[in-house]
Each structure stands twice: as C-alpha cells, then as structure tokens.
Write a protein that holds these residues in place. Structure first.
Motif, PDB file in Angstrom:
ATOM      1  N   LYS B  44       0.772  -1.249  -0.037  1.00 21.35           N
ATOM      2  CA  LYS B  44       0.060  -0.051  -0.072  1.00 21.35           C
ATOM      3  C   LYS B  44       0.921   1.117  -0.001  1.00 21.35           C
ATOM      4  N   SER B  45       1.807   1.283   0.851  1.00 22.77           N
ATOM      5  CA  SER B  45       2.790   2.593   1.030  1.00 22.77           C
ATOM      6  C   SER B  45       3.512   2.686  -0.136  1.00 22.77           C
ATOM      7  N   THR B  46       4.019   1.690  -0.818  1.00 22.57           N
ATOM      8  CA  THR B  46       4.956   1.767  -2.054  1.00 22.57           C
ATOM      9  C   THR B  46       4.062   2.344  -3.103  1.00 22.57           C
ATOM     10  N   ALA B 172      -3.281   9.513   1.091  1.00 25.00           N
ATOM     11  CA  ALA B 172      -3.256   9.363   2.733  1.00 25.00           C
ATOM     12  C   ALA B 172      -2.814   7.977   2.985  1.00 25.00           C
ATOM     13  N   ASP B 173      -1.514   7.821   3.564  1.00 21.06           N
ATOM     14  CA  ASP B 173      -0.866   6.559   3.941  1.00 21.06           C
ATOM     15  C   ASP B 173      -1.333   6.304   5.349  1.00 21.06           C
ATOM     16  N   GLU B 174      -2.234   5.354   5.569  1.00 17.25           N
ATOM     17  CA  GLU B 174      -2.809   5.130   6.892  1.00 17.25           C
ATOM     18  C   GLU B 174      -2.727   6.153   7.758  1.00 17.25           C
ATOM     19  N   PRO B 175      -3.655   7.535   7.563  1.00 16.31           N
ATOM     20  CA  PRO B 175      -3.557   8.631   8.118  1.00 16.31           C
ATOM     21  C   PRO B 175      -4.102   8.358   9.802  1.00 16.31           C
ATOM     22  N   ASP B 276       0.567   0.056  14.851  1.00 17.62           N
ATOM     23  CA  ASP B 276       1.489   0.773  14.105  1.00 17.62           C
ATOM     24  C   ASP B 276       2.064  -0.366  13.028  1.00 17.62           C
ATOM     25  N   ASP B 277       2.534   0.684  11.862  1.00 19.42           N
ATOM     26  CA  ASP B 277       3.123   0.121  10.781  1.00 19.42           C
ATOM     27  C   ASP B 277       4.424  -0.530  10.798  1.00 19.42           C
ATOM     28  N   THR B 278       4.989  -0.312  11.811  1.00 17.73           N
ATOM     29  CA  THR B 278       6.545  -0.712  12.049  1.00 17.73           C
ATOM     30  C   THR B 278       6.634  -2.351  12.018  1.00 17.73           C
TER      31      THR B 278
HETATM   32 MG   LIG Z   1       2.439   1.053   4.934  1.00 15.82          MG
END
Ligand SMILES: [Mg+2]
Ligand SMILES: Nc1ncnc2c1ncn2[C@@H]1O[C@H](COP(=O)(O)OP(=O)(O)O)[C@@H](O)[C@H]1O
Lengths: 283, 290
Positions: B44-46, B172-175, B276-278
């Motif tokens: 998604k982020s990519t 919007a990346d996981e806002p 948390d995305d990490t």
């Molecule tokens: Mg992501």
C-alpha cells in the motif's frame, strides 16, 4: 532454577546452567588483563627513586609564589597584549577564530558527508564517501602533530596555532555535523518533497530546523575544547599564552609560570561552565 | 469520464529484491474516495508513493490528468507533485517549528527558493494558512510548536498543509493508524469533507476494514503487490475478506464514532499498538481462531 523447564520436560536452556567460574571466556579476559598490566610494569620501568622530594617541594612553592609583575607592562616596549591577561585574551580569541574557520568550512561540507542527503545517485554517493573519508583522516591526525608541522611551514606563532586547530576541527565538526544530519527524522523530508518543493527548499524547510540545536551544541562543545587546547598549542610553537609559559619554564621563572597556569585553569573552568550551561539549554 | 489517475502495469522491485508491486493497473475517477486495504507489507505505502514518485517505480506508468508522471523530470515533476497532496501515518510535520510554518510549507511548490530563505510569504499565502487551519478547526494552535499538539491535531495540521497545495488528489498513507478510534473518525471526517465539498479525489490506505466500509466509495485490496479485489465496499463479504486477509482472519469493529475523545482503554491501546505499521506481526483486524 530450572524448575519451569524440568516440570514440563523441556530442555534446560544453556544460559541457565552456565557457571561464571568455569566460563572460559571470562577467565581468558581476566588472565589477559593481568598479563598486559604485568608486562607493562616490567617494560616501562616506572622508577620514582630518582625524584628529589625536597626539590619538588621547593618548586611547588615557587609555582605559588606568583610573579605579579606579569600583570602590567614592564618597559616601554611592552603593551597590554604582553601581560598575562592580554595574552590570555589573545589565546581565547585564537580558539574562537580557529573554531569559526572550522565551522565555516565544515558546515557546508557536512551536508555532502551525510548519507541520507547523498544517496540515490552513484556520483553523490561517491562524493559522500570521499568527504567522510577526508573527515576521518583529518580527525585522526592529532592537533599537536599538525601544529608542529604548521609551525615549520608558517613559522612559530599564532598563525600556526590557528591553522592547526582549524584544520583538526574541520574533521571533528564535519563528522559531528554529518552524523547529526543523518540522525534526523526522514518523515518531514518526504512530506516537503511531496508538496513539490525543490531540493534546496526541502533541505531548508525539513532538514535545517531539525539540526540547528545539535549544530549549536556541537559548535560550543568544540569551542570549549579549542580554548582549552590553545594554550597547549603555544607550548609546541602555536603562539599565545602557551608560548610564554614555555619560555618561563625554560628560564626557571616558576613564579611567572605559576601565575600563567592559574590564568589558564580559571579560563578553562569558566569555558567549561559556560559551555555546559548553554548545551544543557539546547537539549 | 476520463480518469484523473491512470496506473498501468506498475512494478516496484526494491534493491533488496522484494517485489513490492507486481503489475498494478488501476483507473481512478475524479471524485472517488478510494480506500486501499491489505495486509502489512502488501504494498500500500509503495503504491501511494509511486503515484507522486516519492518512490521510483521500476516499470509501468502513472498518468495524472494526461501528464505522464513517470516520465516527468525536475521542475515538471514538481509542478505535478504540487497538485497532489499527501498525508502520512506519522504526520511528518517539522516538529520543532510552529504549526503556521508547517502549514505554510504546503505552498513551497509555488514559491521561489528566494522567498523560502527570506521567509517572506505573500499575503495571500498567509491568509490561506488561517483559512485552512480554520477548516480543520485549529486556528487557535497556529503559533504553537507542532510537537506540542496531540496526534489528531497533528494530522489535521497535515491535512491543512496538503490543502495549501490546492490539490486535485489527496494521498493518505494510513492517516489514522497512529490515532485512537474516536480521533480516527474525526480525522477521517475531514478527509470525507474535502472529498465531498471540494471534490478532491482521495486515495487512502487503511488498516481497519470497518473504516474502509464507512468512508470509501471504492475499495481496492492489495495482496502480495497485486490487486486482489476492486469494487464497492459492500461487496466485501466473508469469502472475499478471507481471500484478502487469509483464512484465519476475523473481522473486528473499530470503536464507535464519538465526538469527544475518551481516555484510551487497554484494548484501544493494544489496537493502537498493533496498528503501528512498523511491526510485521498480524494486522489488527486479524486474530488467529480460538
Ligand atoms: Mg504502509
Ligand atoms: N525501502 C524498502 N526497501 C526494501 N523493501 C521495502 C522497502 N519498503 C518496503 N519494502 C517491502 O516492500 C513490501 C511492501 O511494503 P509496503 O509498501 O510498506 O506495504 P504496506 O504499506 O502495505 O505495509 C514489503 O515486503 C516491505 O518489506
């Protein structure tokens, strides 16, 4: 100790069954340390039998028998700048000027030495590597060595001292600055890039606000160190108060030397206090 | 209607060898509220970052209103970027500076480098800052330091910053992944408002399917860098859900919409931590059975 594992029929982790007394790594470290210290004592032959306690006692007394004539000009050829306080001020400025030169050169270079700014292109990556290597090499040459070389090249005096200090500090500050830039939060860079800002605007808006405080902090830390180093540099040809101290000791004028040392100690302590105060406020 | 964004065969292979996007083809219509869902690591982020080239796609094209984004260089790329706003999970504000400066920086794509250094914003830009802060309800915080604000307020600053660009598309990346459920809804409502009132096309990745159902007009699910589902939120039934998230997944509800933020409960705190995305653990909507 291992009841948890025994009760469940599990294998007992090795870490639990280790005995520190039979841990051969630990024993090896202890044995090596003892061996090194023993060899050191044999090789260096630290011998205090030649010291003369009476002479030393007298010398210490002379060091505290301050020669206050140094506080005022002694003949028509001397000015304020030949007195101890004048020379101290000159020496402090030596440290300041050297720091300033180092900052002006290290500051722009540090951006080229920051990995996060320079990645993405083979050319920029090469520049990064070269700059960082340069910082490391410069930093690893001790100031005292640089000042001796500089005194030969530029002659004994302030120029050699300032040059040597500035040179060394380009390496030290460059590395500190670059690492501060590498430690910043990447998020704002991403966000500002996304607004359509150009590379310079990104650095100005997203990077600079994150590094001002660490930069000021590092600069004051080095300024402190340089003012501390400046008198020492005088001893090996860097000019300033250190040079006079060197002269006084050679002429056996210990009363004068003692007063100079007192001035240096007070200055260094004051710088130390000032530097710590400012840096504390910047965290 | 001509699509506002058209992605064709988008592939991203990271230097590590990870194939994060494996041939994404999507047409996005003006005015859509497209929600991207998918497991952590599904791309998604990519994908979002390939749209404005914060990440360089390995191959494929992105066309934005007839302009080939993937071929654009230098100033041309920056002119495209300034028409596409973006907000982030970690808000990505310059924390040490004021809310005002942060919002103003949304205008950088329109400003000369000289104006940036001299920090001489035009009168119009200054009024726009207050206008946009007003829209997200935090004019009173204009001169506070960004890091003195709560998470929800920081994200609203992020929205105001993006609005300064007068964008046509908002990424919007996981806002809301770093926010508690109540605050999540308040932030999502601002996105909904700019989508409905201003007609800004929104492409938003979300962790919670319940939020996707509530706000999306279209849902695209990614799985292993490919489109696994593309349709209306209501079309995602049990079977489809398991296709996207895996057999062991169970759908959970995110907390109710509340107008006032409540103290976080232990469960919410846990949800938040998982969101948390990490971490590369199971995403919050998924729990092993039993
Ligand atoms: Mg992501
Ligand atoms: N900078 C990177 N370098 C290498 N691999 C990456 C990088 N960013 C993401 N990835 C990998 O690409 C895949 C997709 O990641 P991402 O786009 O962040 O997914 P999502 O946002 O859906 O969690 C993951 O396998 C992730 O580990």
């Amino acid at each position: 100790m291992a009841e948890y594992f025994v009760a469940r029929g599990l294998t007992i982790p090795q870490e639990l069954s280790q005995n520190p007394l039979t841990n051969w790594r630990r024993l090896l470290v202890i044995a090596t340390s003892i061996l090194v210290i023993y060899t050191g004592l044999r090789v260096t032959d630290i011998d205090t039998s030649r010291a003369n306690p009476e002479f030393a006692y007298n010398l210490v007394l002379q060091l505290f028998n301050w020669d206050f004539r140094l506080l005022t000009p002694q003949n028509e050829f001397e000015t304020f700048w030949d007195t101890v306080e004048g020379l101290m001020i000159i020496t402090i400025f030596l440290g300041i000027i050297a720091s300033a030169i180092a900052v002006v050169i290290a500051l722009p270079l540090s951006f080229f030495g920051a990995r996060n700014i320079m990645t993405g292109h083979p050319v920029t990556t090469t520049i990064y590597t070269v700059i960082r290597l340069m910082f490391t090499i410069i930093r690893s040459i001790d100031v005292l060595i640089v000042v001796i070389v500089a005194a030969v090249l530029l002659g004994i005096g302030s120029a050699a001292g300032v040059f040597a200090l500035a040179f060394h500090n380009i390496g030290v500050l460059g590395k500190l600055y670059s690492e501060a830039i590498e430690g910043i939060d990447h998020g704002p860079i991403e966000a500002i890039t996304a607004t359509g800002a150009n590379r310079f605007q990104v650095i100005w808006t997203a990077v600079v606000p994150q590094i001002v405080n660490p930069f000021i902090s590092f600069t004051i830390y080095r300024l402190d160190a340089n003012v501390r180093l400046a008198p020492i540099l005088g001893l090996v040809g860097g000019g300033g108060i250190g040079f006079i101290l060197f002269q006084k000791i050679n002429l056996f004028q210990y009363g004068g030397a003692g007063l100079i040392i007192f001035f240096i100690v007070v200055t260094v302590a004051a710088m130390d206090f000032f530097s710590a105060q400012v840096r504390k406020r910047l965290i | 209607m001509a699509p506002i964004l058209s992605l064709k065969d988008l592939v991203k292979v990271y230097p590590s060898g990870t194939r994060a996007l494996d041939g994404i083809t999507l047409d996005i219509q003006p005015g859509e509220f497209l929600v991207l869902i998918g497991l952590s690591g599904s791309g998604k982020s990519t994908l979002l970052r390939c749209i404005n080239r914060l990440i360089e796609p390995s191959s494929g094209t992105v066309v934005f209103e007839g302009a080939d984004v993937t071929a654009a260089r230098g100033a041309e790329l920056r002119r495209i970027r300034r028409r596409i706003g973006m907000i982030f999970q970690q808000f990505n504000l310059v924390r040490r500076t004021s809310v005002f400066s942060n919002v103003l920086s949304g205008r950088l794509g329109y400003r000369s480098t000289w104006r940036t250094i001299a920090s001489r914003p035009s009168g119009g830009d200054v009024s726009a800052v207050f206008e946009n802060l007003g829209r997200v309800g935090i004019v009173d915080k204009a001169f506070a330091r960004a890091d003195a604000l709560s998470g929800g307020q920081q994200q609203r600053v992020g929205i105001a910053r993006a609005l300064m660009q007068r964008p046509e598309v908002m990424l919007a990346d996981e806002p809301v992944a770093s926010l508690d459920p109540a605050t999540s809804h308040s932030v999502m409502k601002y996105l909904e408002e700019i989508n409905k009132k201003d007609g800004i096309t929104v492409i938003c990745s979300l962790h919670f399917l319940s939020l996707a159902r509530r706000y999306g007009t279209r849902v695209v699910a990614l799985k292993g860098g490919r489109v696994a589902f593309d349709g209306k939120p209501a079309e995602i039934d049990e079977r489809r859900f398991k296709e996207i998230y895996g057999e062991d997944a169970i759908e959970v509800e995110i907390g109710p919409e509340r107008s006032q933020p409540q103290p976080m409960s232990a469960t919410e705190a846990a949800l938040r931590a998982m969101a948390d995305d990490t971490g590369h653990g199971a995403p919050p909507e998924i729990r092993p059975d039993g």
